[in-house]
Design a protein around this motif. Sequence first.
Motif, PDB file in Angstrom:
ATOM      1  N   THR A 184      11.228 -32.051 -33.806  1.00 10.42           N
ATOM      2  CA  THR A 184      11.347 -31.464 -32.473  1.00 10.42           C
ATOM      3  C   THR A 184      12.188 -30.194 -32.523  1.00 10.42           C
ATOM      4  O   THR A 184      11.836 -29.184 -31.913  1.00 10.42           O
ATOM      5  CB  THR A 184      11.940 -32.480 -31.476  1.00 10.42           C
ATOM      6  N   GLY A 185      13.280 -30.214 -33.273  1.00  8.92           N
ATOM      7  CA  GLY A 185      14.108 -29.023 -33.433  1.00  8.92           C
ATOM      8  C   GLY A 185      13.339 -27.878 -34.072  1.00  8.92           C
ATOM      9  O   GLY A 185      13.437 -26.721 -33.641  1.00  8.92           O
ATOM     10  N   VAL A 186      12.562 -28.191 -35.077  1.00  6.94           N
ATOM     11  CA  VAL A 186      11.730 -27.166 -35.727  1.00  6.94           C
ATOM     12  C   VAL A 186      10.723 -26.600 -34.722  1.00  6.94           C
ATOM     13  O   VAL A 186      10.510 -25.381 -34.653  1.00  6.94           O
ATOM     14  CB  VAL A 186      11.015 -27.747 -36.965  1.00  6.94           C
ATOM     15  N   LEU A 187      10.133 -27.464 -33.913  1.00  9.21           N
ATOM     16  CA  LEU A 187       9.163 -27.000 -32.910  1.00  9.21           C
ATOM     17  C   LEU A 187       9.818 -26.162 -31.818  1.00  9.21           C
ATOM     18  O   LEU A 187       9.202 -25.228 -31.297  1.00  9.21           O
ATOM     19  CB  LEU A 187       8.413 -28.187 -32.313  1.00  9.21           C
ATOM     20  N   VAL A 188      11.064 -26.477 -31.465  1.00  9.70           N
ATOM     21  CA  VAL A 188      11.790 -25.656 -30.487  1.00  9.70           C
ATOM     22  C   VAL A 188      11.874 -24.222 -31.009  1.00  9.70           C
ATOM     23  O   VAL A 188      11.591 -23.262 -30.289  1.00  9.70           O
ATOM     24  CB  VAL A 188      13.196 -26.244 -30.209  1.00  9.70           C
ATOM     25  N   TRP A 189      12.245 -24.084 -32.276  1.00  7.43           N
ATOM     26  CA  TRP A 189      12.333 -22.748 -32.874  1.00  7.43           C
ATOM     27  C   TRP A 189      10.949 -22.128 -33.031  1.00  7.43           C
ATOM     28  O   TRP A 189      10.781 -20.920 -32.806  1.00  7.43           O
ATOM     29  CB  TRP A 189      13.048 -22.811 -34.221  1.00  7.43           C
ATOM     30  N   ALA A 190       9.968 -22.926 -33.421  1.00  6.68           N
ATOM     31  CA  ALA A 190       8.605 -22.405 -33.599  1.00  6.68           C
ATOM     32  C   ALA A 190       8.025 -21.896 -32.283  1.00  6.68           C
ATOM     33  O   ALA A 190       7.224 -20.961 -32.272  1.00  6.68           O
ATOM     34  CB  ALA A 190       7.697 -23.490 -34.189  1.00  6.68           C
ATOM     35  N   GLY A 191       8.431 -22.488 -31.176  1.00  7.54           N
ATOM     36  CA  GLY A 191       7.975 -22.021 -29.881  1.00  7.54           C
ATOM     37  C   GLY A 191       8.673 -20.751 -29.441  1.00  7.54           C
ATOM     38  O   GLY A 191       8.059 -19.851 -28.852  1.00  7.54           O
ATOM     39  N   ALA A 192       9.960 -20.636 -29.731  1.00  7.48           N
ATOM     40  CA  ALA A 192      10.736 -19.474 -29.279  1.00  7.48           C
ATOM     41  C   ALA A 192      10.546 -18.257 -30.181  1.00  7.48           C
ATOM     42  O   ALA A 192      10.514 -17.122 -29.702  1.00  7.48           O
ATOM     43  CB  ALA A 192      12.220 -19.844 -29.207  1.00  7.48           C
ATOM     44  N   TRP A 193      10.452 -18.476 -31.466  1.00  9.51           N
ATOM     45  CA  TRP A 193      10.446 -17.383 -32.440  1.00  9.51           C
ATOM     46  C   TRP A 193       9.383 -16.312 -32.167  1.00  9.51           C
ATOM     47  O   TRP A 193       9.719 -15.127 -32.082  1.00  9.51           O
ATOM     48  CB  TRP A 193      10.282 -17.968 -33.844  1.00  9.51           C
ATOM     49  N   PRO A 194       8.120 -16.670 -32.024  1.00 16.55           N
ATOM     50  CA  PRO A 194       7.117 -15.607 -31.834  1.00 16.55           C
ATOM     51  C   PRO A 194       7.167 -14.959 -30.453  1.00 16.55           C
ATOM     52  O   PRO A 194       6.641 -13.873 -30.248  1.00 16.55           O
ATOM     53  CB  PRO A 194       5.777 -16.311 -32.057  1.00 16.55           C
ATOM     54  N   ARG A 195       7.821 -15.600 -29.503  1.00 14.23           N
ATOM     55  CA  ARG A 195       7.858 -15.092 -28.133  1.00 14.23           C
ATOM     56  C   ARG A 195       9.061 -14.205 -27.853  1.00 14.23           C
ATOM     57  O   ARG A 195       9.094 -13.510 -26.851  1.00 14.23           O
ATOM     58  CB  ARG A 195       7.889 -16.257 -27.127  1.00 14.23           C
ATOM     59  N   ASP A 196      10.072 -14.233 -28.713  1.00 16.74           N
ATOM     60  CA  ASP A 196      11.321 -13.575 -28.365  1.00 16.74           C
ATOM     61  C   ASP A 196      11.817 -12.658 -29.489  1.00 16.74           C
ATOM     62  O   ASP A 196      12.426 -13.115 -30.455  1.00 16.74           O
ATOM     63  CB  ASP A 196      12.381 -14.624 -28.043  1.00 16.74           C
ATOM     64  N   GLU A 197      11.571 -11.375 -29.319  1.00 18.16           N
ATOM     65  CA  GLU A 197      11.996 -10.389 -30.311  1.00 18.16           C
ATOM     66  C   GLU A 197      13.517 -10.362 -30.451  1.00 18.16           C
ATOM     67  O   GLU A 197      14.054 -10.195 -31.541  1.00 18.16           O
ATOM     68  CB  GLU A 197      11.482  -9.011 -29.906  1.00 18.16           C
ATOM     69  N   ARG A 198      14.223 -10.562 -29.334  1.00 17.74           N
ATOM     70  CA  ARG A 198      15.691 -10.557 -29.375  1.00 17.74           C
ATOM     71  C   ARG A 198      16.223 -11.705 -30.233  1.00 17.74           C
ATOM     72  O   ARG A 198      17.210 -11.554 -30.955  1.00 17.74           O
ATOM     73  CB  ARG A 198      16.262 -10.640 -27.959  1.00 17.74           C
ATOM     74  N   LEU A 199      15.584 -12.860 -30.159  1.00 19.81           N
ATOM     75  CA  LEU A 199      15.996 -14.005 -30.970  1.00 19.81           C
ATOM     76  C   LEU A 199      15.781 -13.694 -32.447  1.00 19.81           C
ATOM     77  O   LEU A 199      16.658 -13.954 -33.276  1.00 19.81           O
ATOM     78  CB  LEU A 199      15.218 -15.257 -30.556  1.00 19.81           C
ATOM     79  N   ARG A 200      14.639 -13.124 -32.776  1.00 19.42           N
ATOM     80  CA  ARG A 200      14.365 -12.767 -34.169  1.00 19.42           C
ATOM     81  C   ARG A 200      15.386 -11.745 -34.673  1.00 19.42           C
ATOM     82  O   ARG A 200      15.882 -11.856 -35.796  1.00 19.42           O
ATOM     83  CB  ARG A 200      12.942 -12.222 -34.317  1.00 19.42           C
ATOM     84  N   ALA A 201      15.714 -10.762 -33.842  1.00 20.67           N
ATOM     85  CA  ALA A 201      16.689  -9.733 -34.225  1.00 20.67           C
ATOM     86  C   ALA A 201      18.070 -10.340 -34.426  1.00 20.67           C
ATOM     87  O   ALA A 201      18.785  -9.985 -35.368  1.00 20.67           O
ATOM     88  CB  ALA A 201      16.722  -8.623 -33.188  1.00 20.67           C
TER      89      ALA A 201
END
Length: 127
Positions: free
Chosen positions: A102-119
């Motif tokens: 579930t934790g991995v999926l939380v990140w997998a959901g946010a990562w492609p949607r949020d450039e600021r998070l990736r940065a």
Amino acid sequence: MSTNAQRAGWIITVLVTLFLGFDIVTHLFRVEAVMDFNDKIGAPGWFPVVCGAVLGLSLIAYHVPAARAMGTILITAYLGGAVTVNLVFGQPAFNTVFAIATGVLVWAGAWPRDERLRALVSRGAAA
């Protein structure tokens, strides 16, 4: 990120939100299974409600663009606590693996949607 990656991120986010939303409701309404486990680990009766509230606030932050990084980290921390409780109290391995997934999926959901998070993560890795 590509449009397909962003769509996949949204799909994962919806699925994770549905699951965590269900978990929040079971804690806030002190469903029998939640209370049985709470009794098993010897936690006070108010504990599930606090857990549900913390997870609920973290999930709201996960959906607010300006707070998404914080929400992602808070949900990950919450799930880390779930992993710890599962390991300490000898729960089936599936419970631990499910919390990690579930934790991995939380990140997998946010990562492609949020450039600021990736940065933010990229800057942290470069430091």
